[in-house]
Design a protein around this motif. Structure first.
Motif, PDB file in Angstrom:
ATOM      1  N   SER A 113       0.832  -1.490   0.060  1.00  0.00           N
ATOM      2  CA  SER A 113       0.148  -0.273  -0.301  1.00  0.00           C
ATOM      3  C   SER A 113       0.809   1.405  -0.385  1.00  0.00           C
ATOM      4  CB  SER A 113      -0.504   0.169   1.637  1.00  0.00           C
ATOM      5  OG  SER A 113      -0.133   0.456   2.229  1.00  0.00           O
ATOM      6  N   GLY A 114       0.103   2.380   0.079  1.00  0.00           N
ATOM      7  CA  GLY A 114       1.316   3.404  -0.041  1.00  0.00           C
ATOM      8  C   GLY A 114       1.696   3.243   1.350  1.00  0.00           C
ATOM      9  N   ASN A 118       5.760   4.834   2.375  1.00  0.00           N
ATOM     10  CA  ASN A 118       6.147   5.562   3.150  1.00  0.00           C
ATOM     11  C   ASN A 118       6.681   5.365   4.717  1.00  0.00           C
ATOM     12  OD1 ASN A 118       5.060   7.671   1.654  1.00  0.00           O
ATOM     13  ND2 ASN A 118       3.091   7.708   2.631  1.00  0.00           N
ATOM     14  N   HIS A 141       0.819  13.296   5.641  1.00  0.00           N
ATOM     15  CA  HIS A 141       0.369  11.923   5.996  1.00  0.00           C
ATOM     16  C   HIS A 141       1.017  11.017   7.578  1.00  0.00           C
ATOM     17  CE1 HIS A 141      -1.650   8.193   4.904  1.00  0.00           C
ATOM     18  NE2 HIS A 141      -2.490   8.766   4.917  1.00  0.00           N
ATOM     19  N   GLU A 184       4.270  16.728   0.327  1.00  0.00           N
ATOM     20  CA  GLU A 184       3.139  15.626  -0.490  1.00  0.00           C
ATOM     21  C   GLU A 184       3.000  17.578  -1.582  1.00  0.00           C
ATOM     22  OE1 GLU A 184      -0.418  14.628   1.336  1.00  0.00           O
ATOM     23  OE2 GLU A 184       0.668  13.836   3.350  1.00  0.00           O
ATOM     24  N   HIS A 216      -2.168  11.921  -4.360  1.00  0.00           N
ATOM     25  CA  HIS A 216      -2.961  12.350  -4.628  1.00  0.00           C
ATOM     26  C   HIS A 216      -3.105  13.158  -5.898  1.00  0.00           C
ATOM     27  CE1 HIS A 216      -5.616  11.464  -0.963  1.00  0.00           C
ATOM     28  NE2 HIS A 216      -4.616  11.794  -0.044  1.00  0.00           N
ATOM     29  N   THR A 244       0.484   5.783  -4.848  1.00  0.00           N
ATOM     30  CA  THR A 244       0.026   4.872  -4.946  1.00  0.00           C
ATOM     31  C   THR A 244      -0.992   4.105  -6.192  1.00  0.00           C
ATOM     32  OG1 THR A 244      -2.069   4.104  -3.500  1.00  0.00           O
ATOM     33  CG2 THR A 244      -2.352   6.026  -4.437  1.00  0.00           C
ATOM     34  N   ALA A 246      -3.810   2.624  -5.210  1.00  0.00           N
ATOM     35  CA  ALA A 246      -5.110   2.665  -5.248  1.00  0.00           C
ATOM     36  C   ALA A 246      -6.050   4.136  -5.169  1.00  0.00           C
ATOM     37  CB  ALA A 246      -5.067   2.552  -3.607  1.00  0.00           C
ATOM     38  N   LYS A 247      -5.478   5.251  -5.919  1.00  0.00           N
ATOM     39  CA  LYS A 247      -6.624   5.795  -6.128  1.00  0.00           C
ATOM     40  C   LYS A 247      -6.836   6.222  -7.064  1.00  0.00           C
ATOM     41  CE  LYS A 247      -5.245   7.898  -1.437  1.00  0.00           C
ATOM     42  NZ  LYS A 247      -5.815   7.264  -0.804  1.00  0.00           N
ATOM     43  N   GLY A 253      -1.877  -1.094  -3.518  1.00  0.00           N
ATOM     44  CA  GLY A 253      -0.795  -1.316  -3.513  1.00  0.00           C
ATOM     45  C   GLY A 253       0.035   0.355  -3.263  1.00  0.00           C
TER      46      GLY A 253
HETATM   47  N1  PMP Z   1      -0.021   8.842   1.857  1.00  0.00           N
HETATM   48  C1  PMP Z   1      -1.217   9.717   1.116  1.00  0.00           C
HETATM   49  C2  PMP Z   1      -0.547  11.324   0.989  1.00  0.00           C
HETATM   50  C3  PMP Z   1      -2.219   9.159   1.827  1.00  0.00           C
HETATM   51  O1  PMP Z   1      -3.031  10.514   1.926  1.00  0.00           O
HETATM   52  C4  PMP Z   1      -2.553   8.686   2.066  1.00  0.00           C
HETATM   53  C5  PMP Z   1      -3.969   7.350   1.757  1.00  0.00           C
HETATM   54  N2  PMP Z   1      -4.693   8.127   2.114  1.00  0.00           N
HETATM   55  C6  PMP Z   1      -1.132   7.318   1.693  1.00  0.00           C
HETATM   56  C7  PMP Z   1       0.130   7.505   1.485  1.00  0.00           C
HETATM   57  C8  PMP Z   1      -1.737   6.395   1.789  1.00  0.00           C
HETATM   58  O2  PMP Z   1      -2.272   5.108   0.271  1.00  0.00           O
HETATM   59  P1  PMP Z   1      -2.738   3.808   0.453  1.00  0.00           P
HETATM   60  O3  PMP Z   1      -4.624   3.709   0.538  1.00  0.00           O
HETATM   61  O4  PMP Z   1      -1.922   3.554  -0.575  1.00  0.00           O
HETATM   62  O5  PMP Z   1      -2.497   3.063   1.702  1.00  0.00           O
END
Ligand code: PMP
Length: 404
Positions: A113-114, A118, A141, A184, A216, A244, A246-247, A253
């Motif tokens: 995941s993102g 991180n 985040h 970010e 994002h 990510t 996932a968005k 991922g």
């Molecule tokens: N970085 C930021 C700025 C996020 O907003 C998010 C999740 N909302 C993430 C990382 C984590 O990404 P993921 O949903 O793929 O875990």
């Protein structure tokens, strides 16, 4: 100790201030996005989703679905192991190549995941580079904050998007210490955008690495969906670009893109990479299809920006309280958790609009909001319906507050 009683008493505090979260039982309707079926105790009905991070609707794109189905047919469901032990498929390798190319870097490295990308990357760099100081934007985040905390290295938190504060903190640090600036591009809750070029200039001046979370922005900005850094011609100035799948890419991922040596270093030392089962090959195949589509087609991005513009026009027309920002995130500021929940509940029950509250700790207390995320598939009628519902509910809130 009666643990369940303890848990319940803690949860009661969330109920009391209106910030307790409840899941809606929703089923996305294939091919009819942004419509979903809501299953409730009193029956099912269709709702329009207004808070999805599948920004471009790629989670329903026929090319993505076909690629995922084909990969399931050929490789089965799960990956079968960690990346080092039987969990690396052709799709993982091809996806990392695709991501490296998207961001103009030598290499990329996938995570589940993102969040993990991180946490694992910042945690590993911070723990293993002797004397590293991480300069972290105050609005970063939770996954970046947790990574830095886990690293246990020195850190300096600079005021959000404040170049003077960042420079003051860089200048105050030991000139011989290695440094990394973590920030970010598009901030998810206010939708504002970092001054990336100026941050890179400061990084050059003080000899710091740069770590940019484009979660994002990937897919949404840049001529090929490479994010804000691509749009502004700055990708090569960044040490690490994190994103990510996932968005906007519609799958799941996370990843980093960076030099071959940095990716290899994280790959070899990060526990969050080494000790967990890799993504299913079908997800990697879907992500490849999504990225390739968005690299060569701008129509989703163009229609998305048009939806964003149209909703802002309507919110402005009726003086509804939203943050103006240069991104696709439209935060409707309510300023109170209980009112936010009240509006969100009635939107769902009476107007069949699904728009979830965002509460503390995701945003500071007093800035609770409804985070509206327009989609290319929202029609003018969807927008008008949402804005009319918000007008009516907002004026009821104003009456309740005694505001004219
Ligand atoms: N970085 C930021 C700025 C996020 O907003 C998010 C999740 N909302 C993430 C990382 C984590 O990404 P993921 O949903 O793929 O875990």
């Amino acid at each position: 100790m009666d643990f369940d009683r303890f848990f319940q008493s803690q949860l009661q505090r969330l109920h009391d201030d209106g910030s307790y979260r409840v899941f809606a039982d929703l089923e996305r309707k294939q091919g009819l996005y942004p419509l979903a079926t809501r299953h409730a105790a009193n029956g099912s009905n269709d709702v329009t989703v207004w808070c999805s991070n599948d920004y471009l609707g790629m989670g329903q794109h026929p090319k993505v679905l076909a690629a995922m189905k084909a990969a399931i047919e050929c490789c089965g469901a799960g990956s079968g192991g960690t990346r080092n032990i039987s969990g690396t498929s052709h799709y993982h390798v091809a996806l990392e190549r695709e991501l490296a190319e998207l961001h103009g870097k030598d290499s990329a490295l996938l995570f589940t995941s993102g969040y993990v990308a991180n946490w694992a990357t910042l945690g590993t760099l911070g723990a293993r580079i002797p004397g590293l100081i991480i300069f972290s934007d105050a609005s970063n985040h939770a996954s970046m904050i947790e990574g830095i905390r886990y690293a246990g290295c020195a850190k300096a938190i600079w005021r959000h998007n404040d170049l003077r504060d960042l420079e003051a903190k860089l200048a105050a640090a030991n000139p011989t210490s290695p440094k990394l600036i973590a920030f970010e591009s598009v901030y998810s809750m206010d939708g504002d955008i970092a001054p990336i070029k100026e941050i890179c200039d400061l990084a050059d001046k003080y000899g710091a690495m740069t770590y940019l979370d484009e979660v994002h922005a990937v897919g949404v900005y840049g001529p090929r969906g490479g994010g804000i850094a691509e749009r502004e011609g700055l990708m090569e100035r960044l040490t690490v670009i994190e994103g990510t799948l996932a968005k906007a890419f519609g799958v799941m991922g996370g990843y980093i893109a960076a030099s071959r040596q940095l990716c290899d270093f994280v790959r070899s030392f990060a526990s969050g990479f080494i000790f967990t089962t890799s993504l299913p090959p079908s997800l990697a195949a879907g992500a490849i299809a999504s990225i390739q589509h968005l690299k060569t087609n701008s129509s989703e991005r163009v229609r998305h920006q048009e939806s964003v513009r149209r909703i802002r026009v309507q919110l402005n027309r009726y003086g509804l309280p939203h943050l103006e920002n240069p991104s696709h995130i439209v935060p409707f500021i309510v300023g109170d958790a209980a009112k936010c929940k009240w509006i969100s509940d009635i939107l769902l029950e009476d107007f069949h609009v699904y728009l979830q509250p965002i509460n503390y700790p995701t945003v500071p207390k007093g800035t609770e909001r409804l985070r509206i995320t327009p989609n290319p598939t929202h029609s003018e009628a969807d927008i008008t319906h949402l804005v009319n519902a918000l007008r009516s509910l907002w004026s009821n809130c104003a009456l309740a507050r005694g505001v004219a």
